[in-house]
Design an enzyme around this catalytic site. Structure first.
Site, PDB file in Angstrom:
ATOM      1  N   ARG A 273       5.644  15.474   1.412  1.00 25.63           N
ATOM      2  CA  ARG A 273       5.413  15.998   2.553  1.00 25.63           C
ATOM      3  C   ARG A 273       6.654  15.858   3.512  1.00 25.63           C
ATOM      4  NH1 ARG A 273       0.297  12.724   3.974  1.00 25.63           N
ATOM      5  NH2 ARG A 273       0.649  13.487   5.963  1.00 25.63           N
TER       6      ARG A 273
ATOM      7  N   LYS B 219       3.509  11.805  16.442  1.00 26.78           N
ATOM      8  CA  LYS B 219       3.659  12.835  17.329  1.00 26.78           C
ATOM      9  C   LYS B 219       2.423  12.903  18.138  1.00 26.78           C
ATOM     10  CE  LYS B 219       3.876  16.509  14.895  1.00 26.78           C
ATOM     11  NZ  LYS B 219       3.684  17.821  14.663  1.00 26.78           N
TER      12      LYS B 219
ATOM     13  N   ARG C 216      -1.634   3.623   6.728  1.00 28.60           N
ATOM     14  CA  ARG C 216      -2.841   4.529   7.445  1.00 28.60           C
ATOM     15  C   ARG C 216      -3.716   4.800   6.362  1.00 28.60           C
ATOM     16  NH1 ARG C 216      -0.990   9.553  10.567  1.00 28.60           N
ATOM     17  NH2 ARG C 216      -1.237  10.945   8.886  1.00 28.60           N
TER      18      ARG C 216
ATOM     19  N   ARG D  68      -7.577   8.888   3.811  1.00 26.83           N
ATOM     20  CA  ARG D  68      -7.288  10.148   3.664  1.00 26.83           C
ATOM     21  C   ARG D  68      -6.225  10.068   2.258  1.00 26.83           C
ATOM     22  NH1 ARG D  68      -4.190  13.131   8.844  1.00 26.83           N
ATOM     23  NH2 ARG D  68      -3.040  13.925   6.949  1.00 26.83           N
TER      24      ARG D  68
ATOM     25  N   ARG E 191       7.672  27.662  13.224  1.00 26.90           N
ATOM     26  CA  ARG E 191       8.101  27.202  11.943  1.00 26.90           C
ATOM     27  C   ARG E 191       9.176  27.850  11.401  1.00 26.90           C
ATOM     28  NH1 ARG E 191       3.978  23.717   9.713  1.00 26.90           N
ATOM     29  NH2 ARG E 191       2.156  23.787  11.000  1.00 26.90           N
TER      30      ARG E 191
END
Ligand code: IMP
Ligand code: MG
Length: 369
Positions: free
Chosen positions: A325, A193, A307, A313, A268
């Site tokens: 998620r 995104k 990633r 992360r 949201r």
């Protein structure tokens, strides 16, 4: 919204509201004139629809005729109104009711009065469907008014913009802000995104509003809205939608020369989507689409794990956390998909492929908005 020539107009007065206003005018006129047989005089071109609907509702015998002012034939300045066409009937002793579509400055009305001074009518009454009280500069009494409107250009129901719009059964108001293309961008974690938003804002001169960034900015700079938001966060409460909307409003205001906005991270919930629609409406604008990048779960998991290996992360390193998620994303966005789907604004875009392939697919969708 509609486009006539080069301008955009938004719905302003519905058929129903027009109908109610005309019925009220008819009742008032019929009550005042008792058993007198009036001559209704429509002022062309604009009044043709009003006259038609008015006299159809009129409950008693009446005569109907039309006049036309020569200024309507290409003479641009209202100062030049001079000739009146069509008044062939002897109106001596008659009660005349002028039916106007709209009275704006009152120049046309002044001319009508000047011309009728020579007719020995019993009484001259003025009825106008629309009136712009703030633009009206004359002292002539307006006996019957349908709807008072602000001093903004309107079309439809007989009123035209350079020839177009007279046939519309309802009234539209000129949009005074430039046309913007706005969409909310969605995508599960790992869909790319952020990367795509960067391309799109360059290509279309859009402003990318990431609500997370906006929040952080306000809090870091200790703005009034930032402090307000923080006071809720410190108590462990959700920031009220109105505070977020006020921040988005400030972003929109700051960027008046943008061609539009990409909303990212907002809305949201259904309530937020509605609030965003209202915000854009107050700017004479709209949300054109929900653009959602669609990527299968397995591809996302693979991308994010990849990633995680380089970024370090921790939420990208654990497959179970990643899957949660993604699941959470679909659960939360399902309502919004329905919300925008119901307005015909949901645009799913295949998010699997090279970055430039996906950009191409997105531009194809956005070009059509
Ligand atoms: P006046 O300023 O009262 O003389 O209005 C003159 C004429 O301008 C009206 O009869 C309409 O033809 C036109 N007019 C005024 N305001 C509008 C509008 O908002 N839309 C379309 N025509 C308008
Ligand atoms: Mg007129």
């Amino acid at each position: 919204m509609i486009k006539l020539h080069d301008l955009y107009f938004k719905p302003f007065i519905s058929e129903k509201e027009i109908d109610v206003a005309i019925q009220r005018m008819v009742d008032e006129v019929a009550h005042d004139l008792k058993d007198e047989i009036p001559v209704f005089v429509g002022v062309l071109n604009g009044s043709f629809m009003f006259v038609s609907d008015f006299v159809k509702k009129y409950p008693k015998p009446c005569e109907v005729t039309f006049i036309k002012l020569a200024s309507y034939e290409g003479v641009k300045s209202t100062e030049d109104i001079q000739r009146l066409i069509g008044l062939t009937q002897d109106l001596t002793g008659r009660t005349v009711v002028i039916l106007e579509d709209i009275i704006d400055s009152g120049n046309t009305l002044e001319e009508i009065h000047r011309i009728f001074k020579n007719e020995k009518v019993n009484e001259l009454k003025i009825a106008t469907l629309f009136h712009k009280p703030e633009a009206y500069k004359k002292d002539f009494k307006l006996h019957y008014i349908g709807v008072n409107v602000p001093t903004k250009f309107i079309v439809g129901y007989g009123l035209d913009y350079d020839g177009l719009g007279r046939n519309l059964p309802e009234v539209y108001q000129l949009k005074t802000t430039q046309y913007m293309t706005n969409f909310v961008l969605f995508g599960p974690p790992g869909a790319g995104k952020g990367t795509q938003a960067n391309f799109l804002k360059e290509t279309y001169n859009l402003v990318h509003i990431s609500t997370g960034d906006v929040f952080r900015h306000h809090i870091k700079n200790e703005t009034a809205l930032g402090m307000l938001a923080k006071s809720f966060m410190d108590k462990g409460e959700l920031v009220p939608d109105q505070v977020t909307i006020d921040m988005l409003n400030a972003e929109v205001e700051k960027n008046t020369d943008a061609n539009g906005f990409i909303f990212d991270g907002f809305p949201r919930t259904n309530a937020q989507a509605k609030a965003l629609d209202e915000l854009m409406d107050s700017k004479d604008s709209q949300i054109n689409a929900m653009v959602a990048l669609e990527v299968e779960d397995e591809v996302l998991v693979e991308r994010l794990l990849g990633r995680g290996k380089t970024s370090g992360r921790p939420d990208d390193a654990d497959e179970q956390i990643i899957r949660n998620r993604i699941k959470e994303y679909y659960e939360k966005t399902a309502i919004l998909k329905d919300y925008y789907d119901a307005q015909g604004k949901y645009c799913g875009v295949n998010g699997v492929g090279s970055i430039s392939d996906i950009t191409d697919r997105l531009t194809q969708v956005i070009d059509k908005l």
